[in-house]
Design a protein around this motif. Structure first.
Motif, PDB file in Angstrom:
ATOM      1  N   ALA A  76       0.853  -1.201   0.000  1.00  0.00           N
ATOM      2  CA  ALA A  76       0.000   0.000   0.000  1.00  0.00           C
ATOM      3  C   ALA A  76       0.886   1.246   0.000  1.00  0.00           C
ATOM      4  O   ALA A  76       0.582   2.252  -0.659  1.00  0.00           O
ATOM      5  N   GLY A  77       1.999   1.160   0.738  1.00  0.00           N
ATOM      6  CA  GLY A  77       2.955   2.274   0.761  1.00  0.00           C
ATOM      7  C   GLY A  77       3.586   2.507  -0.596  1.00  0.00           C
ATOM      8  O   GLY A  77       3.767   3.657  -1.017  1.00  0.00           O
ATOM      9  N   ASP A  78       3.939   1.419  -1.316  1.00  0.00           N
ATOM     10  CA  ASP A  78       4.489   1.563  -2.679  1.00  0.00           C
ATOM     11  C   ASP A  78       3.526   2.384  -3.543  1.00  0.00           C
ATOM     12  O   ASP A  78       3.954   3.245  -4.331  1.00  0.00           O
ATOM     13  N   ALA A  79       2.231   2.076  -3.406  1.00  0.00           N
ATOM     14  CA  ALA A  79       1.227   2.755  -4.231  1.00  0.00           C
ATOM     15  C   ALA A  79       1.153   4.237  -3.889  1.00  0.00           C
ATOM     16  O   ALA A  79       0.977   5.079  -4.784  1.00  0.00           O
ATOM     17  N   ILE A  80       1.314   4.565  -2.611  1.00  0.00           N
ATOM     18  CA  ILE A  80       1.251   5.978  -2.217  1.00  0.00           C
ATOM     19  C   ILE A  80       2.518   6.724  -2.642  1.00  0.00           C
ATOM     20  O   ILE A  80       2.467   7.886  -3.035  1.00  0.00           O
ATOM     21  N   LEU A  81       3.649   6.047  -2.597  1.00  0.00           N
ATOM     22  CA  LEU A  81       4.876   6.657  -3.125  1.00  0.00           C
ATOM     23  C   LEU A  81       4.870   6.697  -4.649  1.00  0.00           C
ATOM     24  O   LEU A  81       5.643   7.435  -5.263  1.00  0.00           O
ATOM     25  N   ALA A  82       4.004   5.859  -5.245  1.00  0.00           N
ATOM     26  CA  ALA A  82       3.916   5.739  -6.709  1.00  0.00           C
ATOM     27  C   ALA A  82       5.239   5.276  -7.297  1.00  0.00           C
ATOM     28  O   ALA A  82       5.727   5.834  -8.295  1.00  0.00           O
ATOM     29  N   VAL A 169       9.471  -2.244   3.623  1.00  0.00           N
ATOM     30  CA  VAL A 169       9.061  -0.853   3.834  1.00  0.00           C
ATOM     31  C   VAL A 169       8.486  -0.327   2.524  1.00  0.00           C
ATOM     32  O   VAL A 169       8.729  -0.905   1.457  1.00  0.00           O
ATOM     33  N   PRO A 170       7.721   0.774   2.579  1.00  0.00           N
ATOM     34  CA  PRO A 170       7.275   1.372   1.321  1.00  0.00           C
ATOM     35  C   PRO A 170       8.485   1.659   0.434  1.00  0.00           C
ATOM     36  O   PRO A 170       9.433   2.308   0.867  1.00  0.00           O
ATOM     37  N   GLY A 171       8.478   1.124  -0.770  1.00  0.00           N
ATOM     38  CA  GLY A 171       9.604   1.319  -1.683  1.00  0.00           C
ATOM     39  C   GLY A 171      10.511   0.116  -1.822  1.00  0.00           C
ATOM     40  O   GLY A 171      11.370   0.082  -2.697  1.00  0.00           O
ATOM     41  N   ALA A 361      11.229   7.711  -2.426  1.00  0.00           N
ATOM     42  CA  ALA A 361      10.298   8.696  -2.982  1.00  0.00           C
ATOM     43  C   ALA A 361       9.513   9.339  -1.847  1.00  0.00           C
ATOM     44  O   ALA A 361       9.504   8.824  -0.719  1.00  0.00           O
ATOM     45  N   GLY A 362       8.864  10.436  -2.153  1.00  0.00           N
ATOM     46  CA  GLY A 362       7.997  11.087  -1.178  1.00  0.00           C
ATOM     47  C   GLY A 362       6.546  10.694  -1.439  1.00  0.00           C
ATOM     48  O   GLY A 362       6.260   9.753  -2.178  1.00  0.00           O
ATOM     49  N   ILE A 363       5.644  11.455  -0.838  1.00  0.00           N
ATOM     50  CA  ILE A 363       4.224  11.171  -1.004  1.00  0.00           C
ATOM     51  C   ILE A 363       3.765  11.695  -2.368  1.00  0.00           C
ATOM     52  O   ILE A 363       3.812  12.900  -2.626  1.00  0.00           O
ATOM     53  N   ASN A 364       3.350  10.777  -3.217  1.00  0.00           N
ATOM     54  CA  ASN A 364       2.917  11.169  -4.564  1.00  0.00           C
ATOM     55  C   ASN A 364       1.446  10.869  -4.832  1.00  0.00           C
ATOM     56  O   ASN A 364       0.893  11.335  -5.827  1.00  0.00           O
ATOM     57  N   GLU A 365       0.841  10.045  -4.015  1.00  0.00           N
ATOM     58  CA  GLU A 365      -0.591   9.737  -4.118  1.00  0.00           C
ATOM     59  C   GLU A 365      -1.189   9.830  -2.718  1.00  0.00           C
ATOM     60  O   GLU A 365      -0.495   9.576  -1.728  1.00  0.00           O
ATOM     61  N   GLY A 370      -2.820  -2.112  -0.941  1.00  0.00           N
ATOM     62  CA  GLY A 370      -1.864  -3.223  -1.016  1.00  0.00           C
ATOM     63  C   GLY A 370      -2.607  -4.538  -0.867  1.00  0.00           C
ATOM     64  O   GLY A 370      -3.307  -4.738   0.129  1.00  0.00           O
ATOM     65  N   VAL A 371      -2.502  -5.397  -1.858  1.00  0.00           N
ATOM     66  CA  VAL A 371      -3.191  -6.688  -1.820  1.00  0.00           C
ATOM     67  C   VAL A 371      -2.173  -7.794  -2.075  1.00  0.00           C
ATOM     68  O   VAL A 371      -1.385  -7.707  -3.022  1.00  0.00           O
TER      69      VAL A 371
END
Lengths: 472, 149
Positions: A76-82, A169-171, A361-365, A370-371
């Motif tokens: 889910a974090g990957d998706a928010i970092l895009a 971690v996200p990323g 990355a930072g917050i992009n979305e 996350g599934v």
């Protein structure tokens, strides 16, 4: 006069639950319910925490499947970092999830469930446990221990510890795989595979007939799980597929982030566990099953040679997908085999030891889903964040929730088959509990509907008077 | 080789005493020291090769850190968590031997969500560490006297 039978608590599952069986005037089963009586609240107290904390925070939902929550949260974090995470990071996340499948399925099969069916449903409850299993088959018990320890060791060597590894971690992931750990895992794969094949052979011999495999009931339902875009068994990425009882695709390939377009959640006043269902068919008709049997039933093939042979044998002679509750155990063995074979593939990848394992990355979305597949079934983390990455809203749908309608159905089926004219014995009651255990529910993960359910407390006095306290 | 197992959850206040003792024990050349959230059946793989084992766990109602001998005792089967006595019993049944075992019960008072020990838990810590070190020395002394003999 109506009569109620309560089984409380249900033993050998993660958490606590209660089953109520309602009999009619003749003593036959009128209805049965599986209640979840714990309350957590993670969705609520994640609000206000940062995205970066979420993998570690949600890992604390459960001591048995923290890896599953860590991975779903990181995705889910990957998706928010895009970001698209490095290939090696995905391979390592896959490897950890496969280790999680092995350790979790081994726990469920060897420690929690095997005593029921390998020692007999009607044996004394005092010996119908894993200690009794040791007495009956010490070699199998020893191998079961080593198999679970192998799965845990894979997690440990990747994440630094077996429970709550703060690694994904996200990323991406925090650290690459060390060569010595890679060598250790590779060297232990043959023993793990041999144990699974031996257990599978024993299991197929013991339960060769369909009649024996019907002991916990059988019913048609839909099944849901991830598959690769080509329809192969999948546990980490891919698309969501929903099939009917014959295996025909109802939802062939849905982007997992769009899960909310087909899944809705219903609530009942007698349990804290919500009831996800396939929304187009409504509640409760939209029942589907996830987890080992769900995944095995939605995929076309495993995509690895030995697991594919075994899957073909599993399906041989069947006109439709198996609806037998007991076959969750069979599916668990198939998945452990498939997981070991997939580990072999992952570990042979030439980039597995690459040091490039994290995208920054930072917050992009402001929203991310996350599934992935936890051992018990499809796990969904859905976050809304503000521009600083602080969680404004979180929604978790866990496998035990997906299976809630099916578990209640299983309890009713077994109760109707084994309780007639009010006759109830320990063996019968354990079959009902066994029906729940087959789904390997994790109640620690699945109860988070704080404030959504009224609390109800029944106080029954000695003279039969009942006082009910309700919290609206 | 001896084995010291600190049991507990460091996020639940004094429940984390066992892992804290292990973390502050310092070098233990004659023993392996590990920390676990809870005892699980796979620990039998470590117990089966240990000469002796000392479990370190927080306890309610204790007035001091005491080491006592424990023996295998059958529990009600195994799930994802077991008692020290049941783990010893399990090890003995599966691998046909279990090490001599002791339990160090360390007094704890607060078991709520917290990343630190209570003042009482902190106060009990030095005594608990000394108790573990004394237990380790007792093995070394026993081995030494055997060699002398």
């Amino acid at each position: 006069m109506q009569r109620e039978i309560h089984i409380e608590p249900v033993t050998r599952i993660e958490g606590h639950g209660k089953i109520s069986v309602f009999l009619d005037e003749k003593g036959d089963v009128r209805d049965a319910q599986f209640h979840v009586t714990e309350l957590r609240g993670f969705e609520k107290f994640c609000e206000g925490r940062t995205l970066w904390e979420m993998p570690g925070l949600t890992a604390r939902i459960c001591g048995i499947c923290p890896v599953s929550h860590i991975l779903a949260s990181a995705k889910a974090g990957d998706a928010i970092l895009a970001v698209r995470i490095p290939r090696t990071a995905e391979l390592l996340r896959r490897l950890m999830n496969l280790g999680q499948f092995v350790q979790s399925h081994a726990l469920s099969f060897f420690y929690l469930s095997a005593p029921d069916f390998l020692l007999g449903w009607d044996t004394d409850p005092a010996t119908r446990n894993v200690v009794g299993l040791v007495a009956a088959n010490p070699d199998l018990a020893r191998k079961g221990i080593r198999l679970r320890a192998f799965g845990q060791e894979v997690i440990d060597r990747l994440g630094g510890k077996r429970i709550h590894p703060a690694w994904a971690v996200p990323g991406g992931v925090h650290q690459p795989l060390a060569a010595e750990h890679h060598a250790w895992i590779v060297s232990h794969l043959p023993e793990a595979k041999a144990t699974i094949l031996e257990t599978l052979a024993l299991y197929k011999k013991a339960f060769a007939s369909a009649e024996l495999r019907n002991v916990l009931g059988a019913f048609d339902s839909m099944y849901m799980g991830l598959v690769t875009p080509g329809g192969l068994w999948e546990h980490y990425a891919g698309v969501l597929r929903l099939v009917d009882a014959k295996g025909k695709a109802i939802v062939p390939a849905l982007d997992p982030s769009q899960y909310a377009t087909i899944i809705k959640e219903a609530s009942e006043p007698w349990t804290y566990l919500k009831f996800p269902h396939y929304e187009p068919m409504g509640y409760p008709n939209g029942m589907y099953r996830v987890g080992p049997l769900g995944r095995v039933n939605v995929c076309d093939r495993f995509g690895t040679p030995i697991a594919d042979q075994e899957l073909e044998e599993f399906r041989a002679g069947e006109k439709k997908r198996s609806g037998r509750v007991f076959d969750y155990h069979y599916a668990r063995l198939l998945e452990m085999l498939g997981a070991i074979e997939q580990m072999e593939v992952v570990l042979a990848d030439e980039s597995i030891l690459s040091p490039h394992v994290r995208a920054e990355a930072g917050i992009n979305e402001l929203e991310g889903v996350g599934v992935h597949e936890a051992p018990r079934g499809t796990l969904i983390h859905h976050y809304h964040v503000d521009k600083n990455g602080v969680i404004e809203k979180a929604n978790f749908i866990v496998s035990t929730g997906h299976n809630n309608l099916a578990m209640n159905r299983a309890v009713r089926e077994i109760a109707k088959a084994y309780i007639k004219k009010g006759k109830v014995t320990e063996g019968i009651l354990n079959r009902i509990e066994g029906g729940i255990r087959a789904y390997d529910p994790c109640l620690s993960c699945s109860v988070h509907a704080v404030g959504h359910m009224p609390l109800r407390l029944d106080i029954i006095e000695a003279d039969g008077r009942r006082t009910t306290l309700c919290q609206e | 080789m001896d084995l010291v197992i600190g049991i507990g959850n460091p996020l639940r206040g004094d429940d984390g005493i066992g892992p804290r003792v292990v973390a502050e024990l310092g070098p233990t050349p004659t023993a392996e020291a590990i920390a676990v959230l809870q005892l699980t059946p796979e620990l039998a793989l470590r117990l089966k090769t240990a000469d002796r084992v000392l479990f370190v766990d927080a306890a309610v109602g204790e007035t001091g850190a005491f080491v006592r001998r424990i023996r295998p005792a059958c529990g009600h089967g195994l799930g994802h968590a077991v008692s020290p006595e049941a783990l010893l019993d399990w090890t003995e049944r599966v691998f046909e031997r279990a090490p001599d075992a002791w339990l160090l019960a360390v007094p704890g008072r607060l078991f709520d969500v917290a990343e630190r020990l209570s003042p009482e838990g902190e106060k009990a810590l030095p005594e608990a560490i000394e108790a573990v070190q004394a237990w380790l020395r007792s093995a070394a002394a026993a081995e030494s006297s055997e060699e002398d003999a």
